[in-house]
Motif scaffolding. Structure first.
Motif, PDB file in Angstrom:
ATOM      1  N   VAL A  60      23.077  16.474  30.685  1.00  0.00           N
ATOM      2  CA  VAL A  60      24.316  15.851  30.207  1.00  0.00           C
ATOM      3  C   VAL A  60      25.454  16.111  31.192  1.00  0.00           C
ATOM      4  O   VAL A  60      25.285  16.836  32.175  1.00  0.00           O
ATOM      5  CB  VAL A  60      24.739  16.362  28.797  1.00  0.00           C
ATOM      6  N   GLU A  61      26.600  15.509  30.893  1.00  0.00           N
ATOM      7  CA  GLU A  61      27.762  15.668  31.766  1.00  0.00           C
ATOM      8  C   GLU A  61      28.770  16.618  31.130  1.00  0.00           C
ATOM      9  O   GLU A  61      29.026  16.560  29.933  1.00  0.00           O
ATOM     10  CB  GLU A  61      28.354  14.285  32.055  1.00  0.00           C
ATOM     11  N   THR A  62      29.314  17.497  31.942  1.00  0.00           N
ATOM     12  CA  THR A  62      30.301  18.451  31.442  1.00  0.00           C
ATOM     13  C   THR A  62      31.654  17.750  31.289  1.00  0.00           C
ATOM     14  O   THR A  62      31.824  16.608  31.691  1.00  0.00           O
ATOM     15  CB  THR A  62      30.416  19.648  32.406  1.00  0.00           C
ATOM     16  N   ARG A  63      32.612  18.448  30.701  1.00  0.00           N
ATOM     17  CA  ARG A  63      33.901  17.812  30.403  1.00  0.00           C
ATOM     18  C   ARG A  63      34.779  17.717  31.643  1.00  0.00           C
ATOM     19  O   ARG A  63      35.683  18.529  31.830  1.00  0.00           O
ATOM     20  CB  ARG A  63      34.626  18.593  29.297  1.00  0.00           C
ATOM     21  N   GLY A  64      34.457  16.756  32.476  1.00  0.00           N
ATOM     22  CA  GLY A  64      35.236  16.535  33.688  1.00  0.00           C
ATOM     23  C   GLY A  64      36.293  15.477  33.432  1.00  0.00           C
ATOM     24  O   GLY A  64      36.035  14.464  32.790  1.00  0.00           O
ATOM     25  N   ARG A  65      37.476  15.748  33.968  1.00  0.00           N
ATOM     26  CA  ARG A  65      38.599  14.836  33.748  1.00  0.00           C
ATOM     27  C   ARG A  65      39.288  14.619  35.084  1.00  0.00           C
ATOM     28  O   ARG A  65      39.678  15.577  35.754  1.00  0.00           O
ATOM     29  CB  ARG A  65      39.502  15.480  32.708  1.00  0.00           C
ATOM     30  N   PHE A  66      39.394  13.366  35.511  1.00  0.00           N
ATOM     31  CA  PHE A  66      39.850  13.051  36.857  1.00  0.00           C
ATOM     32  C   PHE A  66      41.067  12.131  36.804  1.00  0.00           C
ATOM     33  O   PHE A  66      41.011  11.070  36.179  1.00  0.00           O
ATOM     34  CB  PHE A  66      38.718  12.369  37.647  1.00  0.00           C
ATOM     35  N   ILE A  67      42.141  12.553  37.451  1.00  0.00           N
ATOM     36  CA  ILE A  67      43.357  11.728  37.512  1.00  0.00           C
ATOM     37  C   ILE A  67      43.334  10.964  38.833  1.00  0.00           C
ATOM     38  O   ILE A  67      43.338  11.574  39.911  1.00  0.00           O
ATOM     39  CB  ILE A  67      44.625  12.600  37.422  1.00  0.00           C
ATOM     40  N   GLN A  75      43.919  12.669  42.377  1.00  0.00           N
ATOM     41  CA  GLN A  75      45.079  13.570  42.433  1.00  0.00           C
ATOM     42  C   GLN A  75      44.811  14.908  41.764  1.00  0.00           C
ATOM     43  O   GLN A  75      45.432  15.917  42.101  1.00  0.00           O
ATOM     44  CB  GLN A  75      46.300  12.903  41.801  1.00  0.00           C
ATOM     45  N   GLY A  76      43.909  14.935  40.804  1.00  0.00           N
ATOM     46  CA  GLY A  76      43.627  16.205  40.151  1.00  0.00           C
ATOM     47  C   GLY A  76      42.400  16.090  39.281  1.00  0.00           C
ATOM     48  O   GLY A  76      42.040  14.999  38.853  1.00  0.00           O
ATOM     49  N   PHE A  77      41.751  17.212  39.039  1.00  0.00           N
ATOM     50  CA  PHE A  77      40.637  17.194  38.087  1.00  0.00           C
ATOM     51  C   PHE A  77      40.524  18.535  37.383  1.00  0.00           C
ATOM     52  O   PHE A  77      41.087  19.545  37.816  1.00  0.00           O
ATOM     53  CB  PHE A  77      39.323  16.806  38.756  1.00  0.00           C
ATOM     54  N   GLU A  78      39.797  18.502  36.277  1.00  0.00           N
ATOM     55  CA  GLU A  78      39.536  19.704  35.496  1.00  0.00           C
ATOM     56  C   GLU A  78      38.137  19.532  34.934  1.00  0.00           C
ATOM     57  O   GLU A  78      37.777  18.445  34.488  1.00  0.00           O
ATOM     58  CB  GLU A  78      40.546  19.773  34.344  1.00  0.00           C
ATOM     59  N   VAL A  79      37.339  20.569  34.980  1.00  0.00           N
ATOM     60  CA  VAL A  79      35.981  20.483  34.428  1.00  0.00           C
ATOM     61  C   VAL A  79      35.752  21.671  33.511  1.00  0.00           C
ATOM     62  O   VAL A  79      35.940  22.822  33.921  1.00  0.00           O
ATOM     63  CB  VAL A  79      34.908  20.471  35.542  1.00  0.00           C
TER      64      VAL A  79
ATOM     65  N   CYS B  73      37.151  10.263  32.212  1.00  0.00           N
ATOM     66  CA  CYS B  73      36.761  11.433  31.422  1.00  0.00           C
ATOM     67  C   CYS B  73      35.267  11.452  31.143  1.00  0.00           C
ATOM     68  O   CYS B  73      34.735  10.527  30.538  1.00  0.00           O
ATOM     69  CB  CYS B  73      37.476  11.425  30.077  1.00  0.00           C
ATOM     70  N   PHE B  74      34.611  12.506  31.565  1.00  0.00           N
ATOM     71  CA  PHE B  74      33.198  12.702  31.231  1.00  0.00           C
ATOM     72  C   PHE B  74      33.098  13.638  30.031  1.00  0.00           C
ATOM     73  O   PHE B  74      33.951  14.499  29.834  1.00  0.00           O
ATOM     74  CB  PHE B  74      32.463  13.351  32.413  1.00  0.00           C
ATOM     75  N   TYR B  75      32.042  13.476  29.256  1.00  0.00           N
ATOM     76  CA  TYR B  75      31.824  14.379  28.117  1.00  0.00           C
ATOM     77  C   TYR B  75      30.327  14.464  27.844  1.00  0.00           C
ATOM     78  O   TYR B  75      29.567  13.589  28.235  1.00  0.00           O
ATOM     79  CB  TYR B  75      32.598  13.894  26.886  1.00  0.00           C
ATOM     80  N   PRO B  76      29.912  15.552  27.159  1.00  0.00           N
ATOM     81  CA  PRO B  76      28.471  15.804  27.038  1.00  0.00           C
ATOM     82  C   PRO B  76      27.700  14.755  26.246  1.00  0.00           C
ATOM     83  O   PRO B  76      26.583  14.418  26.614  1.00  0.00           O
ATOM     84  CB  PRO B  76      28.404  17.169  26.341  1.00  0.00           C
ATOM     85  N   GLY B  77      28.265  14.259  25.158  1.00  0.00           N
ATOM     86  CA  GLY B  77      27.470  13.259  24.459  1.00  0.00           C
ATOM     87  C   GLY B  77      28.131  12.733  23.203  1.00  0.00           C
ATOM     88  O   GLY B  77      28.929  13.416  22.564  1.00  0.00           O
ATOM     89  N   ASP B  78      27.771  11.492  22.864  1.00  0.00           N
ATOM     90  CA  ASP B  78      28.236  10.907  21.611  1.00  0.00           C
ATOM     91  C   ASP B  78      27.733  11.743  20.439  1.00  0.00           C
ATOM     92  O   ASP B  78      26.642  12.318  20.501  1.00  0.00           O
ATOM     93  CB  ASP B  78      27.678   9.481  21.465  1.00  0.00           C
TER      94      ASP B  78
END
Lengths: 143, 82
Positions: A60-67, A75-79, B73-78
């Motif tokens: 799965v994908e972790t909580r990455g947030r990209f501006i 410009q910025g990100f947070e994971v 925004c990425f997230y683990p899953g629905d």
């Protein structure tokens, strides 16, 4: 996000069909309308891999947030790892700061803890070694 | 604009536009994939992906968002909890 002129895309490894059912059965009940942004499907994690947020072990994908700015520049990100949710207010603060800096065409910078209407700094030869006259550490913690 | 598609049983098409560069490795016939480095201040990797948006299935191309501020925004899953 719409209010500050920002488009949103979400991404997970779920199919578009699961996105639809999640929207219909749960999320739309939280916000009393359809999810207001496209929910992207990245079933083989290829997008997540490009952004460094795909976890091979769990698939799965972790909580990455990209501006991303209007020029397509990051410009910025947070994971974050999965169990902790984001702080949307901090994301909004950062976006507003980046928008302010861009609006000033690089003539202003935002010190730590900056929020709209707080003091910015104008870099230049005069300011070198003199930031202490213009800005105090306590300002980082003020609203 | 995003293009709508009618979903079938195959997974909708998705392609990365600047995902990886094939480079020849010296003394090795095999090709090695090298991920594009993601860095602040640099352009983000582009991609196209299928999406669900307000009752429709559509393909979203990141390049359509040039000229706009974008939060990706990425997230683990629905149906997970957070």
């Amino acid at each position: 996000m719409q209010e500050i002129g920002v488009d949103v895309l979400s991404v997970s490894v779920d199919s578009v069909f699961v996105h639809k059912i999640w929207n219909d059965n749960e999320l739309s009940k939280m916000v009393n309308k359809d999810v207001p942004f496209p929910m992207l499907s990245d079933q083989n994690g290829s997008i997540g891999k490009m952004y460094g947020v795909y976890d091979e072990e769990s698939g799965v994908e972790t909580r990455g947030r990209f501006i991303i700015d209007p020029d397509g520049i990051l410009q910025g990100f947070e994971v974050l790892t999965p169990p902790v949710g984001r702080n949307v207010e901090e994301t909004i603060r950062q976006i507003k700061a980046f928008q302010h800096v861009r609006g000033s065409e690089g003539t202003e910078v935002t010190p730590a803890g900056w929020k709209p209407n707080k003091k910015t700094l104008k870099p230049g030869t005069e300011l070198v070694g003199n930031v202490w006259k213009e800005w105090g550490v306590n300002e980082a913690f003020e609203d | 604009m995003p293009t709508e598609f009618n979903p079938g049983c195959e997974r909708p098409a998705k392609k990365e536009k600047s995902p990886s560069i094939d480079i020849e490795v010296q003394n090795n016939e095999e090709k090695k994939e090298e991920q594009v480095m993601l860095k602040v201040g640099k352009p983000v990797p582009e991609f196209t992906a299928p999406a669900y948006y307000q009752g429709k299935f559509m393909n979203v191309d990141l390049s359509e968002y040039k000229g706009k501020w974008l939060l990706l925004c990425f997230y683990p899953g629905d149906f997970t909890f957070v």
